[in-house]
Design an enzyme around this catalytic site. Structure first.
Site, PDB file in Angstrom:
ATOM      1  N   ASP A  21       0.827  -1.210   0.000  1.00 43.02           N
ATOM      2  CA  ASP A  21       0.000   0.000   0.000  1.00 43.02           C
ATOM      3  C   ASP A  21       0.864   1.264   0.000  1.00 43.02           C
ATOM      4  OD1 ASP A  21      -2.307   1.471   0.030  1.00 43.02           O
ATOM      5  OD2 ASP A  21      -2.712   1.189   2.153  1.00 43.02           O
ATOM      6  N   ASN A  69     -10.679  -2.813  -6.270  1.00 44.92           N
ATOM      7  CA  ASN A  69      -9.894  -1.790  -6.991  1.00 44.92           C
ATOM      8  C   ASN A  69     -10.505  -1.381  -8.338  1.00 44.92           C
ATOM      9  OD1 ASN A  69      -6.648  -2.959  -5.778  1.00 44.92           O
ATOM     10  ND2 ASN A  69      -7.957  -1.330  -5.006  1.00 44.92           N
TER      11      ASN A  69
HETATM   12  C1  FPP Z   1      -2.159   0.128  -3.214  1.00 44.07           C
HETATM   13  O1  FPP Z   1      -1.626   1.436  -3.109  1.00 44.07           O
HETATM   14  C2  FPP Z   1      -1.539  -0.524  -4.355  1.00 44.07           C
HETATM   15  C3  FPP Z   1      -2.214  -1.048  -5.406  1.00 44.07           C
HETATM   16  C4  FPP Z   1      -3.687  -1.056  -5.511  1.00 44.07           C
HETATM   17  C5  FPP Z   1      -1.493  -1.638  -6.552  1.00 44.07           C
HETATM   18  C6  FPP Z   1      -0.344  -2.516  -6.172  1.00 44.07           C
HETATM   19  C7  FPP Z   1       0.457  -2.754  -7.388  1.00 44.07           C
HETATM   20  C8  FPP Z   1       1.808  -2.714  -7.463  1.00 44.07           C
HETATM   21  C9  FPP Z   1       2.708  -2.553  -6.293  1.00 44.07           C
HETATM   22  C10 FPP Z   1       2.508  -2.814  -8.755  1.00 44.07           C
HETATM   23  C11 FPP Z   1       2.352  -4.059  -9.517  1.00 44.07           C
HETATM   24  C12 FPP Z   1       2.735  -5.289  -8.824  1.00 44.07           C
HETATM   25  C13 FPP Z   1       3.096  -6.406  -9.475  1.00 44.07           C
HETATM   26  C14 FPP Z   1       3.373  -7.652  -8.755  1.00 44.07           C
HETATM   27  C15 FPP Z   1       3.222  -6.421 -10.928  1.00 44.07           C
HETATM   28  P1  FPP Z   1      -2.596   2.659  -3.345  1.00 44.07           P
HETATM   29  O2  FPP Z   1      -2.621   2.991  -4.777  1.00 44.07           O
HETATM   30  O3  FPP Z   1      -3.935   2.366  -2.741  1.00 44.07           O
HETATM   31  O4  FPP Z   1      -1.864   3.788  -2.534  1.00 44.07           O
HETATM   32  P2  FPP Z   1      -2.541   4.963  -1.724  1.00 44.07           P
HETATM   33  O5  FPP Z   1      -3.260   4.327  -0.548  1.00 44.07           O
HETATM   34  O6  FPP Z   1      -1.392   5.787  -1.288  1.00 44.07           O
HETATM   35  O7  FPP Z   1      -3.472   5.680  -2.646  1.00 44.07           O
END
Ligand code: FPP
Length: 243
Positions: A21, A69
């Site tokens: 996250d 998501n």
């Molecule tokens: C949550 O952070 C993260 C995600 C929904 C996406 C996770 C994806 C990756 C780390 C990249 C791809 C991974 C692989 C294995 C190819 P957020 O966007 O909710 O962050 P925030 O809470 O700060 O908005």
């Protein structure tokens, strides 16, 4: 169906699961679009996977995209799907060379056919790899997984393959996406949020949790080593009392 997994042998966590996250906030802090954070986050995955063998972590499971998501903007969702395709293309060779067996969990029905074909190919390519088991959760939700598992179980009951009286807590995990994986010993969530967000609900019943303030794109192998190291100081009682 499920292969029984051997018991944990060492003091460290054998299976670590991570809620990655903080990508969005990381990008916003830099005045960049959210996708910039996801791209930086994807690069971190390689470093963490490569740290696993020395730490005795045999299984690493990462939460890349939840069933919730899809509620994000269409451009962020499309960007993430594109990133997953690019990750597979870019990392396949290194994963194979590093003997990493890749599996995907989650419902593939809503994913685009090209991505699903690439996921299938990467699973096939790394099927016989043994050093690390990397599980990537895409369109994954714990409740959705239990619902899908229950549907399959109900079908087996309806067809007479499964006696409903025999159903116990060993039965359902055999129908989960994670049927070949041991339960996670340690679940890490980065970015300072302290919740599970529908991740491995059944499997994490007795997992230890670490909530780390670091945003995922800043989570280094050194910090991973430190978190995994501190796990050894915990006493896991599984509902019993200390010896
Ligand atoms: C949550 O952070 C993260 C995600 C929904 C996406 C996770 C994806 C990756 C780390 C990249 C791809 C991974 C692989 C294995 C190819 P957020 O966007 O909710 O962050 P925030 O809470 O700060 O908005």
């Amino acid at each position: 169906m499920a292969q029984p997994q051997p018991e944990q042998t060492g003091d460290g966590p054998r299976h670590v699961a991570i809620i990655m996250d903080g990508n969005g906030r990381w990008a916003t802090q830099r005045g960049r679009p959210r996708l910039f954070g996801h791209q930086a986050g994807a690069r971190r995955v390689r470093e963490i996977v490569e740290a696993c063998p020395d730490l005795g972590v045999d299984y690493l499971t990462v939460f890349a995209f939840s069933t919730e998501n899809w509620k994000r903007t269409q451009s962020e969702v499309a960007g993430l799907m594109n990133l997953f395709r690019r990750y597979i293309t870019r990392e396949a060779k290194a994963l194979k060379a590093n003997d990493v067996c890749v599996r995907f969990i989650g419902d593939r029905v809503r994913l685009d056919a090209k991505l699903v074909a690439m996921m299938d190919e990467l699973e096939a390519l790394t099927l016989d790899c043994r050093t690390v088991n990397l599980t990537i959760a895409i369109n994954y939700g714990g409740r959705d997984e239990v619902a899908r598992a229950t549907k399959r179980l109900a079908r087996d009951v309806a067809s007479g393959r499964l006696d409903p009286e025999s159903v116990d807590e060993e039965t359902l995990p055999k129908y989960l996406d994670t049927c070949v994986l041991p339960d996670p010993d340690l679940v890490i969530r980065t970015s300072g949020e302290a919740r599970i967000s529908n991740f491995l609900l059944w499997q994490s019943a007795y997992s230890e949790y670490e909530f780390i303030d670091t945003l995922w794109p800043d989570f280094t192998a050194a910090e991973f080593r430190s978190v995994v190291g501190s796990y050894g100081t915990r006493e896991r009682r599984f509902g019993a009392v200390s010896a």
